[in-house]
Design a protein around this motif. Structure first.
Motif, PDB file in Angstrom:
ATOM      1  N   LYS A 307       0.811  -1.215   0.000  1.00 52.09           N
ATOM      2  CA  LYS A 307       0.000   0.000   0.000  1.00 52.09           C
ATOM      3  C   LYS A 307       0.846   1.268   0.000  1.00 52.09           C
ATOM      4  O   LYS A 307       0.314   2.373  -0.077  1.00 52.09           O
ATOM      5  CB  LYS A 307      -0.925   0.001   1.223  1.00 52.09           C
ATOM      6  CG  LYS A 307      -1.982  -1.101   1.186  1.00 52.09           C
ATOM      7  CD  LYS A 307      -2.750  -1.188   2.472  1.00 52.09           C
ATOM      8  CE  LYS A 307      -3.784  -2.321   2.418  1.00 52.09           C
ATOM      9  NZ  LYS A 307      -4.462  -2.513   3.717  1.00 52.09           N
ATOM     10  N   SER A 308       2.159   1.092   0.092  1.00 50.30           N
ATOM     11  CA  SER A 308       3.065   2.237   0.119  1.00 50.30           C
ATOM     12  C   SER A 308       3.477   2.617  -1.300  1.00 50.30           C
ATOM     13  O   SER A 308       3.619   1.774  -2.175  1.00 50.30           O
ATOM     14  CB  SER A 308       4.308   1.902   0.954  1.00 50.30           C
ATOM     15  OG  SER A 308       5.301   2.883   0.801  1.00 50.30           O
ATOM     16  N   ASP A 309       3.686   3.908  -1.519  1.00 52.21           N
ATOM     17  CA  ASP A 309       4.133   4.379  -2.830  1.00 52.21           C
ATOM     18  C   ASP A 309       5.656   4.399  -2.932  1.00 52.21           C
ATOM     19  O   ASP A 309       6.214   4.780  -3.963  1.00 52.21           O
ATOM     20  CB  ASP A 309       3.611   5.804  -3.088  1.00 52.21           C
ATOM     21  CG  ASP A 309       2.094   5.836  -3.196  1.00 52.21           C
ATOM     22  OD1 ASP A 309       1.524   4.835  -3.669  1.00 52.21           O
ATOM     23  OD2 ASP A 309       1.485   6.857  -2.807  1.00 52.21           O
ATOM     24  N   SER A 310       6.331   3.980  -1.869  1.00 55.30           N
ATOM     25  CA  SER A 310       7.789   4.096  -1.825  1.00 55.30           C
ATOM     26  C   SER A 310       8.512   2.884  -2.410  1.00 55.30           C
ATOM     27  O   SER A 310       9.726   2.901  -2.567  1.00 55.30           O
ATOM     28  CB  SER A 310       8.254   4.305  -0.377  1.00 55.30           C
ATOM     29  OG  SER A 310       7.868   3.203   0.430  1.00 55.30           O
ATOM     30  N   VAL A 311       7.776   1.804  -2.717  1.00 56.47           N
ATOM     31  CA  VAL A 311       8.407   0.604  -3.276  1.00 56.47           C
ATOM     32  C   VAL A 311       7.761   0.247  -4.606  1.00 56.47           C
ATOM     33  O   VAL A 311       6.572   0.483  -4.820  1.00 56.47           O
ATOM     34  CB  VAL A 311       8.305  -0.604  -2.310  1.00 56.47           C
ATOM     35  CG1 VAL A 311       9.102  -0.350  -1.046  1.00 56.47           C
ATOM     36  CG2 VAL A 311       6.850  -0.897  -1.961  1.00 56.47           C
ATOM     37  N   ALA A 312       8.565  -0.297  -5.515  1.00 57.24           N
ATOM     38  CA  ALA A 312       8.085  -0.628  -6.859  1.00 57.24           C
ATOM     39  C   ALA A 312       7.331  -1.959  -6.893  1.00 57.24           C
ATOM     40  O   ALA A 312       6.499  -2.174  -7.762  1.00 57.24           O
ATOM     41  CB  ALA A 312       9.245  -0.666  -7.833  1.00 57.24           C
ATOM     42  N   PHE A 313       7.627  -2.866  -5.961  1.00 56.49           N
ATOM     43  CA  PHE A 313       6.974  -4.169  -5.935  1.00 56.49           C
ATOM     44  C   PHE A 313       7.015  -4.699  -4.509  1.00 56.49           C
ATOM     45  O   PHE A 313       7.753  -4.199  -3.666  1.00 56.49           O
ATOM     46  CB  PHE A 313       7.655  -5.156  -6.885  1.00 56.49           C
ATOM     47  CG  PHE A 313       9.105  -5.427  -6.537  1.00 56.49           C
ATOM     48  CD1 PHE A 313       9.448  -6.512  -5.756  1.00 56.49           C
ATOM     49  CD2 PHE A 313      10.118  -4.591  -6.993  1.00 56.49           C
ATOM     50  CE1 PHE A 313      10.779  -6.767  -5.421  1.00 56.49           C
ATOM     51  CE2 PHE A 313      11.442  -4.835  -6.674  1.00 56.49           C
ATOM     52  CZ  PHE A 313      11.781  -5.917  -5.883  1.00 56.49           C
ATOM     53  N   SER A 314       6.208  -5.709  -4.252  1.00 59.13           N
ATOM     54  CA  SER A 314       6.143  -6.296  -2.917  1.00 59.13           C
ATOM     55  C   SER A 314       6.579  -7.758  -2.978  1.00 59.13           C
ATOM     56  O   SER A 314       6.244  -8.484  -3.919  1.00 59.13           O
ATOM     57  CB  SER A 314       4.716  -6.204  -2.373  1.00 59.13           C
ATOM     58  OG  SER A 314       4.624  -6.748  -1.078  1.00 59.13           O
ATOM     59  N   LEU A 315       7.361  -8.195  -2.011  1.00 52.68           N
ATOM     60  CA  LEU A 315       7.926  -9.530  -1.847  1.00 52.68           C
ATOM     61  C   LEU A 315       9.046  -9.796  -2.852  1.00 52.68           C
ATOM     62  O   LEU A 315      10.217  -9.724  -2.497  1.00 52.68           O
ATOM     63  CB  LEU A 315       6.888 -10.640  -1.934  1.00 52.68           C
ATOM     64  CG  LEU A 315       7.412 -12.065  -1.691  1.00 52.68           C
ATOM     65  CD1 LEU A 315       8.128 -12.184  -0.369  1.00 52.68           C
ATOM     66  CD2 LEU A 315       6.311 -13.095  -1.822  1.00 52.68           C
ATOM     67  N   MET A 316       8.711 -10.081  -4.126  1.00 53.14           N
ATOM     68  CA  MET A 316       9.792 -10.441  -5.051  1.00 53.14           C
ATOM     69  C   MET A 316       9.370 -10.239  -6.500  1.00 53.14           C
ATOM     70  O   MET A 316       8.187 -10.163  -6.818  1.00 53.14           O
ATOM     71  CB  MET A 316      10.207 -11.893  -4.849  1.00 53.14           C
ATOM     72  CG  MET A 316       9.119 -12.897  -5.145  1.00 53.14           C
ATOM     73  SD  MET A 316       9.608 -14.602  -4.794  1.00 53.14           S
ATOM     74  CE  MET A 316       8.075 -15.471  -5.180  1.00 53.14           C
ATOM     75  N   MET A 317      10.383 -10.138  -7.367  1.00 49.41           N
ATOM     76  CA  MET A 317      10.175 -10.107  -8.804  1.00 49.41           C
ATOM     77  C   MET A 317      11.391 -10.740  -9.472  1.00 49.41           C
ATOM     78  O   MET A 317      12.449 -10.865  -8.855  1.00 49.41           O
ATOM     79  CB  MET A 317       9.985  -8.665  -9.295  1.00 49.41           C
ATOM     80  CG  MET A 317      11.196  -7.777  -9.115  1.00 49.41           C
ATOM     81  SD  MET A 317      10.993  -6.104  -9.799  1.00 49.41           S
ATOM     82  CE  MET A 317      11.126  -6.452 -11.550  1.00 49.41           C
TER      83      MET A 317
END
Length: 541
Positions: A307-317
């Motif tokens: 829900k944060s705008d500070s990260v491009a993705f959550s957990l992993m890519m």
């Protein structure tokens, strides 16, 4: 505003579909067992309706009816008369009790008791009139075709409050809280007159249909699109991990191997296994096997991160090269000589081996000239100076499909073959959702509860039918699970009382069921207010 409307439209459409299917499950089994379904509504209609229709009797909107027949007028008049009579009896009953509690003068009490007796007589007359009409309709039904008998005696409508929907089943205490019908003797077309096992199937049907819908959607998706993904073991550069994942021990380049001993392969399918595991084993630096302990609150950390705008993705890519797919004519990259197919391997001497490193490295250089080291034709290294825009852009498209760089596993399904896959996907989603629900009762879980805003936020900003149906299937699984919880007012509450009756042979009293339904409705309304209130709180944070 446009994004909000797109998300809201997807939410309302998905919710309407799920409600229709859920209530149709109740409707179908009720009609199979000969139980009268008085109303079938999408969304709730307190005080008024957007639209209502009963075959060959009436149609209307905002509670204004255009009648097709005198039977329609008579039915509506009898219903209103009964509701009015019951309300008056309830009012006078409370009034008499209050006078007695306050030790009022006997004359006042006698006067109110006389009024109550008259109201009860009027109510009994209204009950008999309504019952007589219902009996006549029931007898006429037997002369009709099975198809018309199945659907032709129900009022269909759309309510204005999009919080659910309902089937008003004759002789049952439900969301409508209509107890007037219960004051008459049980009739053969009523829910309460049927054997417990039939009533149990009627109540389970809504949940069953939601789960079957999810299976059908998942089967349809894999039939239409197949499945294509890069297995963990094929991602030679490993995975990139978000800050929340790195805090607990994951490192960029790690390749997940197993979660609690279960082998991992598909990043999409196995994401929840990683989140819900106690221990995840990864391959690090190409040779070292490392164990990462997963804390119980990890899912909440990821939720907060998402829900944060500070990260491009959550957990992993996937970690993939920063490869240019297209160059916008006239933009900075085009002027500098960058070409489609180039891979950016460094920015101002800072290595950018993968896309997850390249993007943050490029940011923070508004209107500046940067030196890019580019690998061209997989052999030539070229250094190019590019002047970025005021928002650190240079006018290029980047490859985000990992299958371009790694061997992908691809599978297509026949119509029959898609069904077992749909069943497995639906079952896996239900199991994962059930396991995650236990965390809702923790402190962090209570804070993470969300309402319609949170649900709407998971839909994409642009209309994508595959994404829409994927989310709709997941919501259908969630709705099935939530509805089977043994809470009064939910299907699970009715099922609980019916199981008690089947096991003990004793039916709970109608007054007890009425109190339980009231308690459950109050509880659900409070939960609804809390969940949507949390959305509002997050909005202003």
């Amino acid at each position: 505003m446009e994004i909000f409307l797109i998300k809201a439209a997807q939410l309302i459409l998905a919710f309407a579909i799920l409600v229709i299917i859920h209530e149709f499950g109740h409707f179908l089994f009720a009609r199979i067992f000969g139980v009268k379904v008085e109303k079938f509504y999408i969304f709730f209609n307190p005080w008024t309706s957007l639209f209502k229709w009963k075959p060959k009797k009436y149609v209307g909107s905002f509670s204004k009816k255009n009648y097709f027949s005198e039977d329609g007028k008579k039915e509506d008049s009898e219903r209103d008369a009964l509701d009015s009579a019951v309300a008056e009896v309830d009012r006078l009953t409370k009034s008499v009790k209050k006078l007695k509690d306050e030790n009022a003068a006997p004359s006042e009490i006698f006067k109110e008791e006389d009024a109550l007796k008259a109201a009860e007589k009027k109510m009994q007359e209204a009950i008999e009139a309504k019952t007589q009409s219902d009996r006549l309709e029931y007898e006429n039904e037997k002369k009709e075709s099975p198809w018309k008998r199945f659907w032709g005696h129900t009022e269909y409508g759309i309510g204005w409050l999009p919080l659910g929907g309902y089937c008003k089943i004759g002789g049952m205490i439900d969301e409508s809280m209509d107890t007037a019908q219960l004051k008459a003797e049980p009739q053969p077309w009523e829910f309460r007159s049927k054997p417990a096992w039939q009533r149990l199937l009627v109540m389970i049907a809504g949940v069953l249909f939601n789960f079957l819908l999810a299976i059908l959607i998942y089967a349809g998706i894999v039939y239409a699109t197949g499945e294509k993904y890069v297995e963990f073991k094929e991602a030679k550069m490993g995975m990139a991990y978000s800050p929340a994942a790195q805090e607990i021990g994951f490192r960029d380049g790690d390749i997940p191997l197993s979660a609690d001993g279960e082998l991992l392969s598909n990043p999409v399918e196995d994401r929840m296994k990683i989140v819900q595991a106690k221990n995840v084993t990864v391959l690090r630096n190409g040779s070292d096997t490392v164990s990462v302990e997963i804390p119980e609150d990890f899912i909440f950390r990821l939720d907060k991160e998402a829900k944060s705008d500070s990260v491009a993705f959550s957990l992993m890519m996937y970690r993939i090269p920063a490869q240019i797919t297209q160059v916008m004519p006239g933009e900075a990259a085009d002027k500098a000589g960058i070409k489609a197919g180039d891979r950016v391997i460094a920015i101002d001497s800072v290595p950018t081996p993968s896309l997850d490193v390249f993007l943050p490295a490029l940011a923070g250089h508004p209107s500046q000239t940067v030196s890019l080291k580019v690998l061209r034709n997989e052999a030539d290294t070229v250094t190019i100076s590019v002047t970025l825009s005021e928002n650190s852009k240079m006018g290029v498209g980047l490859e985000v499909d990992p299958s371009v760089f790694y061997k992908a596993k691809e599978k297509h399904y026949s119509l029959l073959g898609s069904i077992p896959r749909g069943i497995k996907m639906g079952t896996d989603r239900l199991t994962a959702y059930a396991q995650s629900m236990k965390l809702v009762f923790t402190k962090e879980g209570a804070k993470s509860v969300g309402g319609f805003g949170s649900i709407g936020s998971i839909f994409p900003e642009k209309w994508d039918w595959i994404a829409f149906w994927n989310i709709a299937a997941f919501l259908s699984v969630a709705l099935a699970f939530m509805n089977i919880l043994p809470i009064p007012a939910l299907d699970g509450g009715h099922v609980l009382f019916l199981l008690y009756e089947v096991i003990t042979g004793r039916k709970p009293s109608e007054k007890f069921l009425e109190y339980a339904q009231t308690f459950g409705m109050i509880l659900l309304i409070l939960l609804l207010i809390y969940a949507n209130g949390m959305d509002i709180v997050r909005l202003f944070k």
